[in-house]
Motif scaffolding. Sequence first.
Motif, PDB file in Angstrom:
ATOM      1  N   LYS A 180      50.831  42.639  38.904  1.00  0.00           N
ATOM      2  CA  LYS A 180      49.633  42.715  38.065  1.00  0.00           C
ATOM      3  C   LYS A 180      48.756  41.468  38.209  1.00  0.00           C
ATOM      4  CE  LYS A 180      49.780  44.415  33.736  1.00  0.00           C
ATOM      5  NZ  LYS A 180      48.757  45.422  33.317  1.00  0.00           N
ATOM      6  N   LEU A 181      49.369  40.296  38.116  1.00  0.00           N
ATOM      7  CA  LEU A 181      48.541  39.089  38.117  1.00  0.00           C
ATOM      8  C   LEU A 181      47.867  38.867  39.477  1.00  0.00           C
ATOM      9  CD1 LEU A 181      50.566  36.705  35.807  1.00  0.00           C
ATOM     10  CD2 LEU A 181      48.639  38.188  35.263  1.00  0.00           C
ATOM     11  N   GLU A 182      48.589  39.121  40.548  1.00  0.00           N
ATOM     12  CA  GLU A 182      47.937  38.989  41.857  1.00  0.00           C
ATOM     13  C   GLU A 182      46.791  39.993  42.009  1.00  0.00           C
ATOM     14  OE1 GLU A 182      52.202  39.171  43.262  1.00  0.00           O
ATOM     15  OE2 GLU A 182      51.442  38.690  41.262  1.00  0.00           O
ATOM     16  N   GLN A 183      47.068  41.221  41.596  1.00  0.00           N
ATOM     17  CA  GLN A 183      46.025  42.244  41.716  1.00  0.00           C
ATOM     18  C   GLN A 183      44.807  41.839  40.896  1.00  0.00           C
ATOM     19  OE1 GLN A 183      44.754  44.678  39.411  1.00  0.00           O
ATOM     20  NE2 GLN A 183      44.439  46.566  40.593  1.00  0.00           N
ATOM     21  N   GLU A 184      45.058  41.361  39.697  1.00  0.00           N
ATOM     22  CA  GLU A 184      43.924  40.949  38.861  1.00  0.00           C
ATOM     23  C   GLU A 184      43.156  39.790  39.498  1.00  0.00           C
ATOM     24  OE1 GLU A 184      45.321  42.488  34.428  1.00  0.00           O
ATOM     25  OE2 GLU A 184      45.228  40.339  34.826  1.00  0.00           O
ATOM     26  N   ALA A 185      43.878  38.931  40.190  1.00  0.00           N
ATOM     27  CA  ALA A 185      43.191  37.824  40.874  1.00  0.00           C
ATOM     28  C   ALA A 185      42.263  38.382  41.956  1.00  0.00           C
ATOM     29  CB  ALA A 185      44.217  36.866  41.476  1.00  0.00           C
ATOM     30  N   GLN A 186      42.741  39.426  42.658  1.00  0.00           N
ATOM     31  CA  GLN A 186      41.883  40.065  43.669  1.00  0.00           C
ATOM     32  C   GLN A 186      40.659  40.711  43.033  1.00  0.00           C
ATOM     33  OE1 GLN A 186      45.290  42.453  45.132  1.00  0.00           O
ATOM     34  NE2 GLN A 186      44.602  41.893  47.205  1.00  0.00           N
ATOM     35  N   VAL A 187      40.912  41.351  41.910  1.00  0.00           N
ATOM     36  CA  VAL A 187      39.802  41.978  41.203  1.00  0.00           C
ATOM     37  C   VAL A 187      38.763  40.933  40.827  1.00  0.00           C
ATOM     38  CG1 VAL A 187      39.132  43.189  39.092  1.00  0.00           C
ATOM     39  CG2 VAL A 187      41.190  43.906  40.321  1.00  0.00           C
ATOM     40  N   ARG A 188      39.236  39.818  40.289  1.00  0.00           N
ATOM     41  CA  ARG A 188      38.300  38.750  39.919  1.00  0.00           C
ATOM     42  C   ARG A 188      37.473  38.283  41.105  1.00  0.00           C
ATOM     43  NH1 ARG A 188      40.477  34.253  35.713  1.00  0.00           N
ATOM     44  NH2 ARG A 188      41.968  35.554  34.570  1.00  0.00           N
ATOM     45  N   GLU A 189      38.125  38.141  42.222  1.00  0.00           N
ATOM     46  CA  GLU A 189      37.396  37.697  43.422  1.00  0.00           C
ATOM     47  C   GLU A 189      36.268  38.662  43.772  1.00  0.00           C
ATOM     48  OE1 GLU A 189      39.564  36.729  47.071  1.00  0.00           O
ATOM     49  OE2 GLU A 189      40.951  35.595  45.773  1.00  0.00           O
ATOM     50  N   LEU A 190      36.598  39.966  43.692  1.00  0.00           N
ATOM     51  CA  LEU A 190      35.561  40.967  43.986  1.00  0.00           C
ATOM     52  C   LEU A 190      34.431  40.890  42.965  1.00  0.00           C
ATOM     53  CD1 LEU A 190      37.791  43.991  45.023  1.00  0.00           C
ATOM     54  CD2 LEU A 190      36.195  42.724  46.485  1.00  0.00           C
ATOM     55  N   ILE A 191      34.800  40.734  41.721  1.00  0.00           N
ATOM     56  CA  ILE A 191      33.788  40.636  40.667  1.00  0.00           C
ATOM     57  C   ILE A 191      32.838  39.480  40.964  1.00  0.00           C
ATOM     58  CG2 ILE A 191      33.500  40.007  38.229  1.00  0.00           C
ATOM     59  CD1 ILE A 191      36.000  41.740  37.641  1.00  0.00           C
ATOM     60  N   PRO A 206      46.268  39.386  29.216  1.00  0.00           N
ATOM     61  CA  PRO A 206      45.440  38.598  28.283  1.00  0.00           C
ATOM     62  C   PRO A 206      44.441  37.708  29.017  1.00  0.00           C
ATOM     63  CG  PRO A 206      47.746  38.577  27.607  1.00  0.00           C
ATOM     64  CD  PRO A 206      47.705  39.258  28.939  1.00  0.00           C
ATOM     65  N   SER A 207      44.842  37.134  30.112  1.00  0.00           N
ATOM     66  CA  SER A 207      43.899  36.235  30.796  1.00  0.00           C
ATOM     67  C   SER A 207      42.744  37.040  31.392  1.00  0.00           C
ATOM     68  CB  SER A 207      44.615  35.421  31.874  1.00  0.00           C
ATOM     69  OG  SER A 207      45.096  36.297  32.871  1.00  0.00           O
ATOM     70  N   MET A 208      43.023  38.247  31.850  1.00  0.00           N
ATOM     71  CA  MET A 208      41.964  39.093  32.402  1.00  0.00           C
ATOM     72  C   MET A 208      41.015  39.520  31.266  1.00  0.00           C
ATOM     73  SD  MET A 208      40.992  40.243  35.357  1.00  0.00           S
ATOM     74  CE  MET A 208      39.917  41.480  36.090  1.00  0.00           C
ATOM     75  N   CYS A 209      41.577  39.875  30.115  1.00  0.00           N
ATOM     76  CA  CYS A 209      40.749  40.238  28.962  1.00  0.00           C
ATOM     77  C   CYS A 209      39.817  39.087  28.609  1.00  0.00           C
ATOM     78  CB  CYS A 209      41.626  40.574  27.758  1.00  0.00           C
ATOM     79  SG  CYS A 209      42.433  42.182  27.884  1.00  0.00           S
ATOM     80  N   GLU A 210      40.388  37.895  28.604  1.00  0.00           N
ATOM     81  CA  GLU A 210      39.574  36.740  28.236  1.00  0.00           C
ATOM     82  C   GLU A 210      38.475  36.521  29.268  1.00  0.00           C
ATOM     83  OE1 GLU A 210      40.415  32.087  27.123  1.00  0.00           O
ATOM     84  OE2 GLU A 210      42.065  33.560  27.049  1.00  0.00           O
ATOM     85  N   TYR A 211      38.841  36.693  30.529  1.00  0.00           N
ATOM     86  CA  TYR A 211      37.876  36.514  31.615  1.00  0.00           C
ATOM     87  C   TYR A 211      36.692  37.476  31.462  1.00  0.00           C
ATOM     88  CZ  TYR A 211      36.048  36.857  36.407  1.00  0.00           C
ATOM     89  OH  TYR A 211      35.235  36.890  37.511  1.00  0.00           O
ATOM     90  N   LEU A 212      36.985  38.690  30.994  1.00  0.00           N
ATOM     91  CA  LEU A 212      35.944  39.729  30.898  1.00  0.00           C
ATOM     92  C   LEU A 212      35.248  39.763  29.541  1.00  0.00           C
ATOM     93  CD1 LEU A 212      37.793  42.692  32.681  1.00  0.00           C
ATOM     94  CD2 LEU A 212      35.930  41.303  33.602  1.00  0.00           C
ATOM     95  N   VAL A 235      35.495  44.832  25.971  1.00  0.00           N
ATOM     96  CA  VAL A 235      36.836  44.295  26.145  1.00  0.00           C
ATOM     97  C   VAL A 235      36.879  42.916  25.500  1.00  0.00           C
ATOM     98  CG1 VAL A 235      38.451  43.408  27.879  1.00  0.00           C
ATOM     99  CG2 VAL A 235      37.222  45.559  28.278  1.00  0.00           C
ATOM    100  N   ASN A 236      37.900  42.686  24.712  1.00  0.00           N
ATOM    101  CA  ASN A 236      38.183  41.307  24.311  1.00  0.00           C
ATOM    102  C   ASN A 236      39.695  41.119  24.406  1.00  0.00           C
ATOM    103  OD1 ASN A 236      39.259  42.478  22.053  1.00  0.00           O
ATOM    104  ND2 ASN A 236      37.752  41.643  20.637  1.00  0.00           N
ATOM    105  N   ASN A 237      40.209  40.068  23.818  1.00  0.00           N
ATOM    106  CA  ASN A 237      41.639  39.806  24.039  1.00  0.00           C
ATOM    107  C   ASN A 237      42.543  40.760  23.252  1.00  0.00           C
ATOM    108  OD1 ASN A 237      41.179  38.836  21.538  1.00  0.00           O
ATOM    109  ND2 ASN A 237      41.407  36.682  22.091  1.00  0.00           N
ATOM    110  N   ASP A 238      41.940  41.696  22.567  1.00  0.00           N
ATOM    111  CA  ASP A 238      42.700  42.685  21.794  1.00  0.00           C
ATOM    112  C   ASP A 238      42.295  44.050  22.327  1.00  0.00           C
ATOM    113  OD1 ASP A 238      44.242  43.870  19.901  1.00  0.00           O
ATOM    114  OD2 ASP A 238      43.050  43.222  18.179  1.00  0.00           O
ATOM    115  N   LEU A 239      42.873  44.452  23.464  1.00  0.00           N
ATOM    116  CA  LEU A 239      42.278  45.460  24.356  1.00  0.00           C
ATOM    117  C   LEU A 239      41.598  46.650  23.688  1.00  0.00           C
ATOM    118  CD1 LEU A 239      41.577  46.476  27.179  1.00  0.00           C
ATOM    119  CD2 LEU A 239      43.769  47.600  27.266  1.00  0.00           C
TER     120      LEU A 239
END
Lengths: 288, 288, 288, 288
Positions: free
Chosen positions: C151-162, C181-187, C226-230
């Motif tokens: 999950k975390l690696e995939q989310e890192a890839q997603v962030r890069e694309l974003i 949670p970190s992805m929620c916060e990022y978005l 989206v926030n940290n409380d999905l």
Amino acid sequence: MKSKTAPWIFTASCPSIIGTVDVVTRYMAQAGNYIDEIHSFDDRESGRFFIRIEFLPQNANFSEEAFNAEFTERAAEFSMDWSLTAPNHKQKVAIMVSKYDHCLNDLLYRFRTGQLNIDVTVIISNHPDLEDLAKWHGIPYYHLPITADTKLEQEAQVRELIEQYDTELVVLARYMQVLSPSMCEYLDGRAINIHHSLLPGFKGARPYHQAWEKGVKMVGATAHYVNNDLDEGPIISQGIQVVNHAHYAEDLIAKGQDIERVTLFNAVKCHVEKRVFLNGKRTVVFGG
Amino acid sequence: MKSKTAPWIFTASCPSIIGTVDVVTRYMAQAGNYIDEIHSFDDRESGRFFIRIEFLPQNANFSEEAFNAEFTERAAEFSMDWSLTAPNHKQKVAIMVSKYDHCLNDLLYRFRTGQLNIDVTVIISNHPDLEDLAKWHGIPYYHLPITADTKLEQEAQVRELIEQYDTELVVLARYMQVLSPSMCEYLDGRAINIHHSLLPGFKGARPYHQAWEKGVKMVGATAHYVNNDLDEGPIISQGIQVVNHAHYAEDLIAKGQDIERVTLFNAVKCHVEKRVFLNGKRTVVFGG
Amino acid sequence: MKSKTAPWIFTASCPSIIGTVDVVTRYMAQAGNYIDEIHSFDDRESGRFFIRIEFLPQNANFSEEAFNAEFTERAAEFSMDWSLTAPNHKQKVAIMVSKYDHCLNDLLYRFRTGQLNIDVTVIISNHPDLEDLAKWHGIPYYHLPITADTKLEQEAQVRELIEQYDTELVVLARYMQVLSPSMCEYLDGRAINIHHSLLPGFKGARPYHQAWEKGVKMVGATAHYVNNDLDEGPIISQGIQVVNHAHYAEDLIAKGQDIERVTLFNAVKCHVEKRVFLNGKRTVVFGG
Amino acid sequence: MKSKTAPWIFTASCPSIIGTVDVVTRYMAQAGNYIDEIHSFDDRESGRFFIRIEFLPQNANFSEEAFNAEFTERAAEFSMDWSLTAPNHKQKVAIMVSKYDHCLNDLLYRFRTGQLNIDVTVIISNHPDLEDLAKWHGIPYYHLPITADTKLEQEAQVRELIEQYDTELVVLARYMQVLSPSMCEYLDGRAINIHHSLLPGFKGARPYHQAWEKGVKMVGATAHYVNNDLDEGPIISQGIQVVNHAHYAEDLIAKGQDIERVTLFNAVKCHVEKRVFLNGKRTVVFGG
């Protein structure tokens, strides 16, 4: 949760020109009037500007007179039609009915429970049937019968009552009479009618029977201002009800009555909250 | 949760007379057909009876032919128009369009995802614009231009395609041409049109502009069968969208398109699920 | 009818204090910006002021830079968060999906036909299924599979694309993964999710099955930031569909998809038109 | 247009098995009962069959007793729960209220004007406030105060009144008391409650305040049968109202009341027209 302080309401309309917003909001700031809510709209077709503001005066010495004195001149520069409405000002309302009571019953319930910030001062009918309902609410009821021959005299009596009770708004709550052109003109812009159909379809007599003949899957209602073109006055609100093949004309009437009373209530509420502006043959309705 | 076995659908209509229900349900019981759902309705005005049944055959040797053989005689006694539809029978549908693609796009999406149990076999247009969309879905697209002078020839070509593709239902998905009387007659009862307005209001050209002029607070759409009175065919479904003063005619068009596509989809879905019955100038729609 | 000139959009929010409206409207008047439409609202609970203005610059030498230079100082006095959006600015949107295509299909249709003033620059999915749909619209599609372990690696890839696609808004169009949670916060505040139920009811897995168990007569959908409380982020829009006893869970899902796509479209439209303001755990939505 | 003769209503439910429809419809045909309308439904999950028939007896010597005598044996074979309702049979209804009068006012209006085919025989309240309204409609009003300590005694008094007035249906029209488990059991299946929220969201105290906190864009109401799980009884009908950021909790309450009264009316109407069937924790509602 804090209870909401009722705001003053300022409304204005004038030809579209730069500075119309500024002349209003600058005065509000200078006068110490805290603006709670603004809606403004510029109709690019009619070239007319409309604004509605809710505000809370912050100065202890705020007065309607002072506002009038200070703002009148500024407004004149923009040929602005404007009005100021005190918090909880109750418009004096005359209701006209015939025999159907669904709209009257709803309006009186809303009035009695404070959901409509109005003062129903008089009920006028061409039939005696609804007097009990008026009485229970403690409202004077005038039975003024009408025939083709006596229409103009009856309307003269109606006018007298409207004046006698300092009426600000007339609500035709299923008053089943076609008003004379002079009466329409007299009421222009200060009377709301409920039409038992979704205009512009099914004008004329027995609209629910017409609707049934066509096998419609929806029936509707239209609340509009009275003008000299009775069923064609500017529309304030509309509503619909879903129907189906198992609904005969009498069922459409019953279904229709539910949407008539809701639609009329919405229109009256918007009007007394000063949300509705005439805009030629159309209306502007803010936050309705 | 058990997955639902798709049922057979039986529909019938005939003059109202005692025994109409019994002749159907008794046969179903005798033939071992388990009835999952019934809707019946008797129109007291037209004096006509309508019934729709979903059933699951319990006998291993159930066949359409046997049903036909056994029920035909019983039906004749009541002058019954009836039909039997196999589970997941896909009606062959021809779609006719011009340039607007909102209805076509929606129908093709529903078709592609199995939400509409149809087989879109051909798309016919008087314009070339939507060919790409058709291609992506793998559906033959015929561009048949039309002018006032060539209307009858073009319609003849359309008819040929309709026949060639064994079409059971034609959907006019914003086909912006008035059909000739002979074409209307040809399609009578087996073509669905979407009218971009809540009939019977705003017939004729530019209905959204008419609606804007009147300041309506709702716009609508009507799906109906084509008959020899084009915009007056029996209504299958209607829908509305709320609008306000800030919506210009072009906004009403956009809002209208959303309700057009939903309304047309609903009508086509009801039709292919055999929920719609013609009843003179009206329809009966069961569980729509 | 005149064609509407697309307006500039100004939005701002700040603590409630007298003068907030005046500082904006006075500047507009001075700068020669003609105000077409205002919505303002003061939340008495959060003590926060919100305003959205559409305006048409009248000065030939109007520029975004000049506006910024001149207004920044005025805004600072009121601790105002504000933004200026050029006419027809197209937000760069990344869409994330899994296998369901009803929301994606609708968003791409709106994008393709200009009904959504956005630029869909990239589609990201944890499944390969919807690549064809993306391709037909000419949009890059990235298939980034995900497992609990990755999950975390995939989310890192997603962030890069974003970041690579300069994404302004992320739309989770039925992306069936719980974000970290970190992805929620990022978005936070710049991603819109569609929840397949009328929150706050039926949270958790298989909401339509839960709804069916309860025998509900309506199913709904909720679009929220989206926030940290999905599933608890600030709600932007909600929609409902009427259902009945004959709808099994699979029918509720189909009915639900129709309202999901409409609700998500509405939310995205309001967002890109700058109608939505965060207000703590709630939102203010002007003219949505 | 012919006036509709009020039909007899037959309803039944039993385990799903072939022949359930036939046993009913065959008897109807044999007895000379003309069937006007049928709805039947088979719940594949609960394995239960439901049917509702409107019929017009054609035999002059039709009688309820004869029907009972002749049909009871046939029904027994299928373990059928069934009932026969005479045309225009008026169910005896007891209404329970506290201080809010919006639901009571609406029900009494519908009762008074014949829109609800009921006989409101008694109104019971834990407060004296609504006695005037009851009196004007000529209905006995019992003020039975309640405290935590006296709940069981008060409920015993309520039961006595329910029995004394031969009550067939109890309507909890915003009766703001949690019923004891024994009272819930006593009323099981023959009492309708209106819950001031769209269940299953926002259970518990102050649901409108909860809704406001979440910033919902819709508020709803749920009418359901009372069972031993007070707010979780089988749902009969639900309704929603659109709201926005400018609606504070007190506005949501007012908006909610409008939808509460409509939703409760719909549920009571469906119940007295025998359209509602209990189906475990859910309901079947035909043509509601």
